[in-house]
Motif scaffolding. Structure first.
Motif, PDB file in Angstrom:
ATOM      1  N   LEU A  30       0.805  -0.908  -0.136  1.00 51.45           N
ATOM      2  CA  LEU A  30      -0.034  -0.109  -0.119  1.00 51.45           C
ATOM      3  C   LEU A  30       0.849   1.210   0.054  1.00 51.45           C
ATOM      4  N   ILE A  31       1.766   1.323   0.915  1.00 56.69           N
ATOM      5  CA  ILE A  31       2.363   2.611   1.023  1.00 56.69           C
ATOM      6  C   ILE A  31       4.097   2.228   0.956  1.00 56.69           C
ATOM      7  N   THR A  32       4.539   2.806  -0.093  1.00 55.83           N
ATOM      8  CA  THR A  32       6.012   2.418  -0.219  1.00 55.83           C
ATOM      9  C   THR A  32       6.809   3.610   0.165  1.00 55.83           C
ATOM     10  N   ARG A  33       8.116   3.604  -0.038  1.00 53.38           N
ATOM     11  CA  ARG A  33       8.925   4.726   0.446  1.00 53.38           C
ATOM     12  C   ARG A  33       8.526   6.163  -0.502  1.00 53.38           C
ATOM     13  N   ALA A  34       8.216   5.967  -1.879  1.00 50.36           N
ATOM     14  CA  ALA A  34       7.754   6.753  -2.677  1.00 50.36           C
ATOM     15  C   ALA A  34       6.617   7.792  -2.124  1.00 50.36           C
ATOM     16  N   SER A  35       5.763   7.062  -1.429  1.00 52.61           N
ATOM     17  CA  SER A  35       4.479   7.652  -0.954  1.00 52.61           C
ATOM     18  C   SER A  35       4.880   8.324   0.125  1.00 52.61           C
ATOM     19  N   GLU A  36       5.709   7.709   1.030  1.00 55.40           N
ATOM     20  CA  GLU A  36       6.335   8.473   2.263  1.00 55.40           C
ATOM     21  C   GLU A  36       7.041   9.613   1.898  1.00 55.40           C
ATOM     22  N   TYR A  37       7.926   9.735   0.823  1.00 50.81           N
ATOM     23  CA  TYR A  37       8.538  10.893   0.467  1.00 50.81           C
ATOM     24  C   TYR A  37       7.705  11.893  -0.006  1.00 50.81           C
ATOM     25  N   ALA A  70      14.024  20.965  -5.563  1.00 50.19           N
ATOM     26  CA  ALA A  70      14.203  19.423  -5.176  1.00 50.19           C
ATOM     27  C   ALA A  70      15.731  19.342  -4.267  1.00 50.19           C
ATOM     28  N   ASP A  71      16.271  20.105  -4.590  1.00 53.65           N
ATOM     29  CA  ASP A  71      17.798  20.053  -3.910  1.00 53.65           C
ATOM     30  C   ASP A  71      17.538  20.512  -2.569  1.00 53.65           C
ATOM     31  N   THR A  72      17.007  21.454  -2.454  1.00 54.97           N
ATOM     32  CA  THR A  72      16.588  22.027  -0.985  1.00 54.97           C
ATOM     33  C   THR A  72      15.534  21.090  -0.201  1.00 54.97           C
ATOM     34  N   LYS A  98      17.926  17.957   0.707  1.00 56.95           N
ATOM     35  CA  LYS A  98      18.747  18.254   2.072  1.00 56.95           C
ATOM     36  C   LYS A  98      17.758  18.325   3.193  1.00 56.95           C
ATOM     37  N   GLU A  99      16.886  19.052   3.102  1.00 60.13           N
ATOM     38  CA  GLU A  99      15.844  18.888   4.453  1.00 60.13           C
ATOM     39  C   GLU A  99      15.300  17.739   4.970  1.00 60.13           C
ATOM     40  N   LEU A 100      14.886  16.871   4.189  1.00 54.16           N
ATOM     41  CA  LEU A 100      14.426  15.510   4.368  1.00 54.16           C
ATOM     42  C   LEU A 100      15.490  14.578   4.462  1.00 54.16           C
ATOM     43  N   ASP A 101      16.837  14.721   3.942  1.00 57.93           N
ATOM     44  CA  ASP A 101      17.617  13.822   3.826  1.00 57.93           C
ATOM     45  C   ASP A 101      17.264  12.613   2.963  1.00 57.93           C
ATOM     46  N   ILE A 102      16.979  12.935   1.712  1.00 62.50           N
ATOM     47  CA  ILE A 102      16.385  11.937   0.775  1.00 62.50           C
ATOM     48  C   ILE A 102      17.307  12.308  -0.667  1.00 62.50           C
ATOM     49  N   SER A 103      17.337  11.155  -1.360  1.00 60.55           N
ATOM     50  CA  SER A 103      18.053  11.119  -2.527  1.00 60.55           C
ATOM     51  C   SER A 103      17.365  12.300  -3.481  1.00 60.55           C
ATOM     52  N   LYS A 104      18.058  13.194  -3.993  1.00 61.32           N
ATOM     53  CA  LYS A 104      17.595  14.263  -4.756  1.00 61.32           C
ATOM     54  C   LYS A 104      16.985  13.632  -6.027  1.00 61.32           C
ATOM     55  N   SER A 105      17.788  12.633  -6.709  1.00 63.96           N
ATOM     56  CA  SER A 105      17.067  12.152  -8.103  1.00 63.96           C
ATOM     57  C   SER A 105      15.717  11.273  -7.900  1.00 63.96           C
ATOM     58  N   PHE A 106      15.547  10.547  -6.771  1.00 62.67           N
ATOM     59  CA  PHE A 106      14.330  10.123  -6.522  1.00 62.67           C
ATOM     60  C   PHE A 106      13.396  10.837  -6.018  1.00 62.67           C
TER      61      PHE A 106
END
Length: 134
Positions: free
Chosen positions: A2-9, A26-28, A31-39
């Protein structure tokens, strides 16, 4: 699932964007969320294509909510992030989608289908504003 990392992000980035006073790139956000920028960029673009976000180009560009946070449902967000309707099981909506050879005699499908309907209804009623206000 149901909920994957994509949905969480997607949910986390929309919460930040809803609170922001100007569009964020996306860069900001990454960095704020500590998530891969490309994803994250792929997720943000998908949400823009689905009318959840506006995308602005240029030096002051970035992403901002396209609608009021009370009008953005969690189901809209998860559908945009996942690229499909979220489902508990592959066959949740239709027995014909069952990967088993015994799809027409499946004993659990009616229960799975009812569960899916309840989850869909819940996600359609839950808004971005509800997440922020909790």
């Amino acid at each position: 699932m149901l909920i994957t990392r994509a949905s969480e992000y997607a949910l986390l980035s929309l919460i930040v964007l809803a609170k922001a006073e100007k569009p964020l790139d996306a860069d900001t956000l990454s960095k704020e969320l500590d998530i891969s920028k490309s994803f994250l960029a792929k997720i943000l673009q998908s949400m823009a294509r689905n009318g959840i976000l506006n995308s602005f180009k240029g030096a002051n560009g970035g992403f901002a909510l396209a609608k009021d946070m009370h009008d953005i449902t969690v189901r809209d967000i998860t559908c945009a992030a996942e690229g499909k309707n979220p489902s508990v099981f592959d066959c949740s909506k239709s027995q014909k989608d069952c990967p088993s050879d015994k799809a027409t005699t499946c004993q659990i499908w009616p229960v799975v289908n009812r569960l899916q309907d309840k989850i869909d209804t819940f996600l359609e009623k839950l808004t971005l504003a509800d997440l922020i206000e909790q």
